[in-house]
Each structure stands twice: as C-alpha cells, then as structure tokens.
Design a protein around this motif. Structure first.
Motif, short mmCIF file in Angstrom:
data_model
loop_
_atom_site.label_atom_id
_atom_site.label_comp_id
_atom_site.label_asym_id
_atom_site.label_seq_id
_atom_site.Cartn_x
_atom_site.Cartn_y
_atom_site.Cartn_z
N THR A 7 0.89 -1.28 -0.16
CA THR A 7 0.21 0.01 0.12
C THR A 7 0.79 1.15 -0.07
OG1 THR A 7 -1.71 -1.15 1.26
CG2 THR A 7 -1.89 1.33 1.36
N THR A 8 0.65 2.16 -0.87
CA THR A 8 1.52 3.26 -1.00
C THR A 8 0.78 4.31 -1.59
OG1 THR A 8 3.66 3.78 -1.77
CG2 THR A 8 2.42 3.04 -3.35
N PHE A 9 1.47 5.75 -1.27
CA PHE A 9 0.87 6.79 -1.82
C PHE A 9 1.65 7.44 -3.04
CE2 PHE A 9 -0.17 7.75 2.94
CZ PHE A 9 -1.45 6.71 2.89
N LEU A 10 0.94 7.90 -4.02
CA LEU A 10 1.99 8.32 -5.19
C LEU A 10 1.24 9.64 -5.50
CD1 LEU A 10 2.30 5.29 -7.78
CD2 LEU A 10 3.79 5.91 -5.87
N SER A 11 1.95 10.39 -6.20
CA SER A 11 1.80 11.50 -6.89
C SER A 11 1.39 11.30 -8.23
CB SER A 11 3.00 12.98 -6.87
OG SER A 11 3.96 12.29 -7.55
N LEU A 12 0.87 12.20 -9.07
CA LEU A 12 0.46 12.00 -10.33
C LEU A 12 1.35 11.35 -11.42
CD1 LEU A 12 -2.37 14.37 -11.41
CD2 LEU A 12 -2.66 12.01 -11.20
N ASP A 13 2.97 12.02 -11.12
CA ASP A 13 4.02 11.71 -11.78
C ASP A 13 4.87 10.78 -10.97
OD1 ASP A 13 4.54 13.71 -9.81
OD2 ASP A 13 6.16 14.37 -10.75
N GLY A 14 4.11 9.76 -10.11
CA GLY A 14 4.81 8.61 -9.73
C GLY A 14 5.69 8.65 -8.45
N LEU A 59 5.76 -5.82 6.75
CA LEU A 59 7.09 -6.03 6.46
C LEU A 59 7.54 -4.60 5.94
CD1 LEU A 59 9.43 -7.89 5.42
CD2 LEU A 59 8.29 -8.05 3.39
N LEU A 60 8.57 -4.03 6.59
CA LEU A 60 8.93 -2.69 6.50
C LEU A 60 10.16 -2.51 5.86
CD1 LEU A 60 6.93 -1.12 9.28
CD2 LEU A 60 5.98 -1.30 7.04
N GLY A 61 10.63 -1.35 5.29
CA GLY A 61 12.28 -0.90 4.92
C GLY A 61 12.50 -0.29 6.26
N ARG A 62 13.78 -0.16 6.28
CA ARG A 62 14.37 0.45 7.45
C ARG A 62 13.89 2.13 7.61
NH1 ARG A 62 18.82 0.67 10.84
NH2 ARG A 62 18.46 2.32 12.52
N ARG A 63 13.95 2.74 6.58
CA ARG A 63 13.43 4.07 6.83
C ARG A 63 11.87 4.30 7.19
NH1 ARG A 63 15.57 8.71 4.83
NH2 ARG A 63 16.86 7.56 3.25
N THR A 64 10.97 3.36 6.55
CA THR A 64 9.38 3.38 7.06
C THR A 64 9.38 3.02 8.43
OG1 THR A 64 8.75 3.31 4.63
CG2 THR A 64 7.09 2.88 6.37
N TYR A 65 10.21 1.88 8.79
CA TYR A 65 10.25 1.24 10.13
C TYR A 65 10.56 2.55 11.22
CZ TYR A 65 11.39 -1.24 14.38
OH TYR A 65 11.43 -1.75 15.49
N LEU A 129 0.31 -10.03 4.83
CA LEU A 129 1.59 -9.55 5.40
C LEU A 129 1.67 -8.23 4.57
CD1 LEU A 129 4.48 -9.79 6.42
CD2 LEU A 129 5.30 -11.14 4.54
N GLN A 130 1.78 -7.00 5.25
CA GLN A 130 1.58 -5.69 4.57
C GLN A 130 3.02 -5.02 4.38
OE1 GLN A 130 -1.81 -3.64 6.45
NE2 GLN A 130 -3.16 -4.94 5.57
N VAL A 131 3.18 -4.36 3.54
CA VAL A 131 4.11 -3.46 3.12
C VAL A 131 3.48 -2.08 2.73
CG1 VAL A 131 6.24 -2.80 1.80
CG2 VAL A 131 5.77 -5.09 2.04
N HIS A 132 4.03 -1.06 3.82
CA HIS A 132 3.31 0.17 3.64
C HIS A 132 4.77 1.19 3.15
CE1 HIS A 132 -0.50 -0.28 5.16
NE2 HIS A 132 -0.10 -1.32 5.89
N GLY A 133 4.49 1.94 2.10
CA GLY A 133 5.65 2.63 1.76
C GLY A 133 6.91 1.97 1.38
N SER A 134 8.24 2.17 2.10
CA SER A 134 9.04 1.38 2.21
C SER A 134 9.53 1.08 0.50
CB SER A 134 8.95 -0.10 2.75
OG SER A 134 8.28 0.06 4.01
N GLY A 135 10.12 2.15 -0.02
CA GLY A 135 10.35 2.30 -1.52
C GLY A 135 11.17 1.35 -2.08
N GLY A 136 12.55 1.32 -1.27
CA GLY A 136 13.54 0.42 -1.77
C GLY A 136 13.15 -1.14 -1.44
N LEU A 137 12.52 -1.46 -0.49
CA LEU A 137 12.12 -2.73 -0.21
C LEU A 137 10.88 -3.02 -1.01
CD1 LEU A 137 11.88 -5.28 1.28
CD2 LEU A 137 10.17 -3.91 3.06
N ALA A 138 9.98 -2.12 -1.52
CA ALA A 138 8.98 -2.57 -2.57
C ALA A 138 9.61 -2.79 -4.06
CB ALA A 138 8.16 -1.35 -2.84
#
Length: 207
Positions: A7-14, A59-65, A129-138
């Motif tokens: 689950t993630t939030f994006l601007s129109l340009d991604g 399941l989260l990346g370090r920055r989001t965590y 098992l949810q990933v939120h944000g966590s761009g590098g991990l995603a």
C-alpha cells in the motif's frame, strides 16, 4: 499462506517520497514532504483503516520502520484502527544495520531477504503481510515477483522530483484492476493484482 500486499501513496508523476511530513525524508534535497496532507479526507482514512484491519503482520523497510516506530507507539489507544495493529502484530524490518529494534514484536531480516520473505508469508498463515511505503524494499519485492496485490493511492498533485515507486528498468508486468474508488478530495484508489508478464502488440493495419 499470507498474501503480501503493498500500500503506497503516489503523486500523479509517480513520486512516493516523504508523503506525510516535511522532515520525513529529505534525501536528494527533496523539499516537498507532506504533499498528501492537503488531500486527506474521511474516505481515504476509512480505506486505510480497512487495509490495516486485514493485516496479520507487517514487512517494512528501514526508513519507513523508523518513521512508524517514532510515531505509532505514542498512540496508546488499543482500539485505534491503525496504531492497534501496528503496535501489537508482528513486524519485520529489512535492515543490515539495525540490531536491537525497540518496537515490540519486531524481527530484523538482514540476509537472504527474498527467501526469508517467502518463509514469513508461509508461516504467517491467513490475512495479509503488509508493506507500507518502503520504496527500496518495494522495488526489491517487485523485482523478485513477491507482491500479490497493490493498493495505489494516487493524489492529484505533480511534484517533478523525488523517488518513484516504479524504477527505470523494472520488470514489465501486467496487472488486473480488482478495485477502484475516488475520494472527495480527488484521491484515486486502485487495487491491482499481478497477472504475469506484460504483453505487447501493434495497431498496424493488416496488409
């Protein structure tokens, strides 16, 4: 087996960088943090509450965590629809430097990430098992074909710079849209399920 959802939030340009506040992530000189806040409305909040209610683990990346761990433990109401699941359910953080996480029910994943994520999905059982944000991990999970479902919340704003979810050179993938709605403030919420490799064709006229 748990379903792995992103689950993630994006601007129109991604762009997905620093959606929640000006100091959330200024890497690369990014100065537009908090771009989702002017569009927050009850429909978006209701959707996110529903997502969190389906969680079995995170399941989260370090920055989001680090962002979550600095905020959500301070929300102590066990009935809070977001803090309740985050504070009590199992959390896995992918990091090679974090050794002693302070947030309860947190396990560090530092090696063999793809294999360990597959094992976590297996032993989590039902739910998500949810990933939120966590761009590098995603992006890592997408490259390894581990994401079962995407919740993409696209906001009516163009930022022009910042880290994007879908990288140049990513795996071409076809997706099926299985849910869609729009909130009063203009947030488009789409749920997608990968269906396999992207397919290609041509509009050339037959000879």
């Amino acid at each position: 087996m748990a379903k792995l959802t992103l689950t993630t939030f994006l601007s129109l340009d991604g762009v997905m960088q620093a959606p929640g506040g000006p100091d959330e992530d200024t890497d690369g000189g990014f100065e537009y943090g908090g771009w989702t806040v002017p569009f927050a409305d009850e429909d978006m909040i209701d959707f996110m509450n529903g997502v969190m209610g389906r969680s079995a683990a995170f399941l989260l990346g370090r920055r989001t965590y680090d962002i979550f761990a600095g905020y959500w433990p301070r929300v102590t109401d066990p009935d809070d629809p977001i803090a309740g699941p985050l504070n009590t359910r199992p959390k896995y953080v992918v990091s090679t430097t974090l050794s002693d996480p302070g947030w309860q029910n947190t396990t560090v994943v530092s090696t063999d990430v793809a294999e360990e994520v597959a094992r976590i999905k297996e032993r989590t059982g039902g739910g998500e098992l949810q990933v939120h944000g966590s761009g590098g991990l995603a992006r890592f999970l997408m490259a390894h074909g581990l994401i079962d479902e995407y919740n993409i919340l696209t906001y009516p704003v163009v930022l022009g710079r910042g880290r994007r979810l879908f990288p140049e050179g990513g795996r071409p993938t076809a997706l099926e849209r299985i849910g869609a709605r729009e909130t009063p403030s203009g947030i488009s919420i789409h749920t997608y399920r990968p269906t396999g490799p992207a397919r290609f064709g041509s509009f050339d006229l037959d000879e």
